[in-house]
Design a protein around this motif. Structure first.
Motif, PDB file in Angstrom:
ATOM      1  N   ARG A 183       0.838  -1.195   0.000  1.00 57.86           N
ATOM      2  CA  ARG A 183       0.000   0.000   0.000  1.00 57.86           C
ATOM      3  C   ARG A 183       0.876   1.249   0.000  1.00 57.86           C
ATOM      4  O   ARG A 183       2.086   1.184   0.247  1.00 57.86           O
ATOM      5  N   ASP A 184       0.238   2.394  -0.260  1.00 58.64           N
ATOM      6  CA  ASP A 184       0.961   3.661  -0.188  1.00 58.64           C
ATOM      7  C   ASP A 184       1.419   3.890   1.249  1.00 58.64           C
ATOM      8  O   ASP A 184       0.774   3.448   2.212  1.00 58.64           O
ATOM      9  N   TYR A 219       6.871   5.771   9.833  1.00 57.32           N
ATOM     10  CA  TYR A 219       6.210   5.314   8.614  1.00 57.32           C
ATOM     11  C   TYR A 219       4.863   4.701   8.956  1.00 57.32           C
ATOM     12  O   TYR A 219       4.687   4.115  10.033  1.00 57.32           O
ATOM     13  N   ALA A 220       3.924   4.819   8.018  1.00 56.06           N
ATOM     14  CA  ALA A 220       2.623   4.174   8.193  1.00 56.06           C
ATOM     15  C   ALA A 220       2.006   3.930   6.825  1.00 56.06           C
ATOM     16  O   ALA A 220       2.220   4.713   5.878  1.00 56.06           O
ATOM     17  N   GLU A 221       1.225   2.858   6.724  1.00 53.24           N
ATOM     18  CA  GLU A 221       0.569   2.531   5.460  1.00 53.24           C
ATOM     19  C   GLU A 221      -0.808   3.183   5.387  1.00 53.24           C
ATOM     20  O   GLU A 221      -1.507   3.322   6.393  1.00 53.24           O
ATOM     21  N   VAL A 222      -1.178   3.574   4.160  1.00 56.43           N
ATOM     22  CA  VAL A 222      -2.467   4.223   3.913  1.00 56.43           C
ATOM     23  C   VAL A 222      -3.472   3.180   3.469  1.00 56.43           C
ATOM     24  O   VAL A 222      -3.195   2.366   2.578  1.00 56.43           O
ATOM     25  N   GLU A 223      -4.642   3.166   4.106  1.00 57.44           N
ATOM     26  CA  GLU A 223      -5.685   2.227   3.709  1.00 57.44           C
ATOM     27  C   GLU A 223      -6.177   2.537   2.303  1.00 57.44           C
ATOM     28  O   GLU A 223      -6.206   3.698   1.883  1.00 57.44           O
ATOM     29  N   SER A 247       0.396  -0.651  11.191  1.00 55.60           N
ATOM     30  CA  SER A 247       1.525  -0.536  10.255  1.00 55.60           C
ATOM     31  C   SER A 247       2.536   0.520  10.662  1.00 55.60           C
ATOM     32  O   SER A 247       3.573   0.664  10.006  1.00 55.60           O
ATOM     33  N   VAL A 248       2.267   1.269  11.748  1.00 60.75           N
ATOM     34  CA  VAL A 248       3.171   2.345  12.157  1.00 60.75           C
ATOM     35  C   VAL A 248       4.509   1.765  12.604  1.00 60.75           C
ATOM     36  O   VAL A 248       4.567   0.851  13.432  1.00 60.75           O
ATOM     37  N   VAL A 249       5.578   2.297  12.025  1.00 60.32           N
ATOM     38  CA  VAL A 249       6.935   1.821  12.342  1.00 60.32           C
ATOM     39  C   VAL A 249       7.827   3.016  12.636  1.00 60.32           C
ATOM     40  O   VAL A 249       7.873   3.982  11.863  1.00 60.32           O
TER      41      VAL A 249
END
Length: 788
Positions: A74-75, A183-187, A114-116
């Protein structure tokens, strides 16, 4: 002129005479349909995601889409905390990082799991013989359950652990300790506009004295670009209408031509956009300039018809306006029809570019031109009858100005003689063509944004401080049952990572090899850098048992990366390459490095397309978009030229004459391409459309000149005299049209969006060059041809 077009004279005459005889009915009918079309305009959706630029079934994305689905890629958004004075390793900065990581997970549209960041990654530290996995910044008081305060001891422990685990590679924290990232992924279904606003607010709230918080990410860039393009649309469409109106009023000394022309182009535009809404089409941020382009294109034919109308009106004095309209428009019907056909063909050729924005632009741009041509013989005559504009007693300002400039150009050509004029033009075109071979291809979501945007500034800073904001994902397939648990295959994976790290464009590489080596180094209580170097030199080796043990341990973590890095069979793995300030050339270089390393390892199998390395993700989408654009543009330019030549050969009955008519626009496009190369400006998904637009509109000038020249010859006028009269008659209209079109496109130079700004400048320059070259090159080539 050949007779094959005579069959269209009757229906065009019928349309023209009917519109003159029933002018109010025609206007009422147009108004009703226009109002109905406006109802569907709100149904048009704006698509922001980069993947939507390429059709779903396109073969270039088949393997990429499969890999994206396999690893659920994902983005990603990235926030960076920077302290320029003290660095990131002090209690206040780390507390801000911890809070930012927690708050980011609560933002709508972000996958909290997903937060890293340094606040979420496991410690992997041996303490009293026990492997401690609890993130240091998430330690809590066992009695109260509250987070423990960050002390100087915590800071020093985190610093030493980050270095030992190799987390200072620029992904989570910079090597100099100046900045750290989250960092985190966008749904998939996230509202990108709302997400950008929330991220901006989050970054602003987290910033404090001495501590800057930056943010970037493709999803955020797409939202900013969409907002900027939307504001442009609302600002530039009225501005281009105003510019065109003022020019027409200046040229004709009265408002009627401006009213007629703007009504015609406005109606064409509303009908086109309304039909898009009715059919459920979407628009893209890269083609939001379509309304501006269509308004300007629609002006061209009206100028020729209006020039002829006022010319006939001066001659016929007090004759009924309907008779004047019929005579004037009948005399230009064939050239206008042919220019409409060539412009439509030029835009339709954009369909050959396998990108959705260009397909939409080409299809509906061509439809708008077709509407505009139809209205030239219906709506425009009807409006002229109703308005009955004052009959000029003297030559219009635009016609007089155009005649003077035409005479000046003719005088220059007369001094150089046809051979000299042609030789100068040919030398310039050859030089431009050689330069055009060096045109750079490149595009980047962030680069297209207004420079003052906080996201642009944040992206620049993150690329300087950390590993980079652009990523390229790579899939490698072992094709073996044991997969990556095999020691030799695992070592080969490491060699691919090491080869990529040596590439100057690569900021960092995150993959299964790095993660398992990090776990093993922690188990043997060695620093990752030292242990990794020993593995690379062959002094150390991770056995299959080591790989399996580390994999099992990694898989037990709360935020285990195994699922996003390894498929269920353990045969395929995902590697993420951070590319600093990625563009087409940089991504191409990184791909070459990865492919060479993957093929030379001998441990990975090729897919059905013969690729050992399967790229996917945002970096690959951008790279593929540009490649398909270049290939499609080359095809569309070639097809447009061939179509124009064949169409004009049928019209004029001579292939040589058709080639002569097309030569000015080809020369103009090549000169502009040469200028692009000379200024090192790259072509991207939006500004590259200038060639198709220029080819479609620019040939209009020579069509009118050549058609009138041949009509005079047919009437018995000597060839040299016929060219002089054709220049005197059509030259002013050509230059008036060129000025109006160029001025309209120059309005795009005020766009906040770089591609639209470049598109406007390129098309305006092309139109000016095409007009001048038509008045210089066509007469010279015609006279040279007749002498031979």
């Amino acid at each position: 002129m050949t007779s094959w077009l005579q069959w269209i004279d009757r229906p065009l005459d019928w349309l023209l005479r009917t519109s003159v005889a029933h002018s109010r009915l025609v206007l009422a009918l147009c108004a009703v349909i226009t109002v109905a079309a406006m109802v569907f305009i709100p149904s048009i959706q704006l698509r922001l995601d980069g993947r939507s630029l390429i059709p779903e079934a396109h073969e270039a994305m088949a393997s990429s889409d499969a890999a994206t689905k396999l690893f659920e890629a994902r983005d990603v958004v990235v926030l960076a905390v920077e302290d320029r004075q003290r660095g990131i390793y002090h209690p206040q900065a780390l507390e801000a990082l911890r809070k930012l990581s927690s708050d980011l997970g609560a933002v709508g549209g972000i996958d909290a799991e997903s937060v890293v960041s340094l606040a979420t990654v496991p410690r992997l530290t041996i303490s009293d013989g026990i492997l401690d996995l609890t993130p240091l910044l998430q330690a809590v008081d066992r009695r109260t359950g509250e987070a423990l305060p960050i002390t100087e001891e915590t800071v020093e422990a985190l610093r030493s652990e980050a270095v030992a685990l190799g987390q200072d590679d620029g992904i989570l924290v910079s090597a100099d300790g100046r900045a750290a990232a989250v960092y985190a992924e966008v749904e998939a279904e996230a509202d990108r506009y709302r997400l950008r606003q929330d991220i901006e607010a989050l970054a602003g709230a987290a910033a404090m004295d001495g501590l800057d918080v930056r943010y970037s990410g493709t999803a955020l860039a797409q939202a900013v670009l969409g907002e900027a393009a939307g504001l442009d649309l609302a600002r530039l469409v009225p501005l281009v209408l105003l510019v065109v109106a003022l020019l027409l009023i200046f040229f004709y000394r009265q408002p009627a031509p401006a009213v007629v022309t703007l009504a015609e182009v406005g109606t064409s535009l509303v009908w086109t956009i309304g039909l898009m809404g009715f059919l459920g089409e979407s628009v893209f941020v890269t083609t939001l300039a379509l309304p501006v382009v269509l308004v300007v294109i629609g002006v061209s034919d009206d100028v020729y018809a209006l020039n002829r109308f006022f010319e006939v009106a001066r001659r016929r004095g007090d004759d009924p306006v309907g008779d004047v309209v019929v005579e004037a428009f009948s005399s230009v019907r064939r050239p206008i029809l042919l220019t409409g056909m060539t412009t439509t063909a030029g835009l339709l050729c954009l369909i050959l570019t396998p990108l959705e924005p260009q397909r939409i632009f080409g299809t509906y741009g061509a439809l708008a031109v077709a509407f505009s041509t139809l209205f030239t013989f219906t709506l425009v005559p009807a409006l002229l009858v109703v308005l009955d504009p004052p009959r000029p007693q003297v030559e219009e300002r635009g016609a007089r100005w155009g005649r003077q400039l035409t005479n000046a150009l003719t005088a220059v050509c007369h001094r150089l003689r046809p051979a000299g004029t042609t030789a100068v033009a040919v030398l310039l075109v050859i030089a431009a063509a050689l330069l055009a071979l060096k045109v750079e291809i490149g595009d980047n979501w962030v680069r297209n944004l207004p420079p003052e945007s906080e996201l642009v500034q944040g992206d620049t800073a993150i690329n300087e401080l950390l590993a980079g904001t652009n990523t390229l994902d790579l899939l490698l397939d072992t094709g073996a049952p044991q997969g990556l648990f095999d020691a030799e295959t695992f070592a080969a994976l490491g060699r691919v990572e090491e080869a990529l790290l040596e590439d100057s464009s690569v900021g960092a590489v995150e993959g299964l090899y790095t993660q398992l080596v990090r776990v093993k180094a922690a188990l043997v209580e060695r620093e990752v850098a030292e242990y990794r170097a020993a593995l690379a030199s062959g002094a150390e080796e991770m056995t299959s048992a080591d790989v399996e043990q580390c994999m099992m341990l990694l898989d037990t973590l709360r935020h285990s990366p195994v699922a996003s890095r390894l498929d269920a069979t353990a045969q395929r793995t995902r590697m993420t390459v951070f590319v600093r300030s990625a563009d087409y050339a940089r991504v191409a270089g990184v791909l070459d490095t990865a492919r060479l390393a993957g093929e030379s390892s001998g441990r990975f199998v090729a897919d059905q397309h013969g690729e050992v390395i399967v790229p996917f993700g945002d970096g690959w989408v951008g790279h593929t978009t540009i490649r398909l654009l270049v290939e499609g543009q080359l095809r569309s330019i070639g097809v447009a030229v061939v179509f124009d030549v064949l169409l004009l050969a049928l019209l004029f009955g001579s292939l040589l004459t058709a080639g002569l008519a097309v030569s000015p626009v080809l020369a103009g496009v090549l000169l502009v391409l040469g200028g692009i190369a000379a200024t090192s400006a790259p072509l991207g998904t939006a500004n590259s459309m200038f060639a198709a637009i220029a080819l479609g509109i620019g040939v209009d000038y020579s069509i009118h000149l050549v058609a009138h020249h041949r009509e005079l010859i047919t009437a018995g006028v000597a060839r040299a005299e016929a060219m002089a009269k054709a220049l005197a008659s059509t030259g002013p209209a050509i230059l008036t049209s060129a000025v109006a079109i160029a001025a309209g496109f120059w309005v795009l130079a005020f766009s906040q969006v770089l591609p639209n700004r470049q598109l406007g400048i390129l098309v305006a320059s092309s139109m000016a060059l095409c007009a001048v070259l038509t008045l210089v090159l066509v007469p010279s080539l015609t006279l040279l041809r007749e002498k031979t």
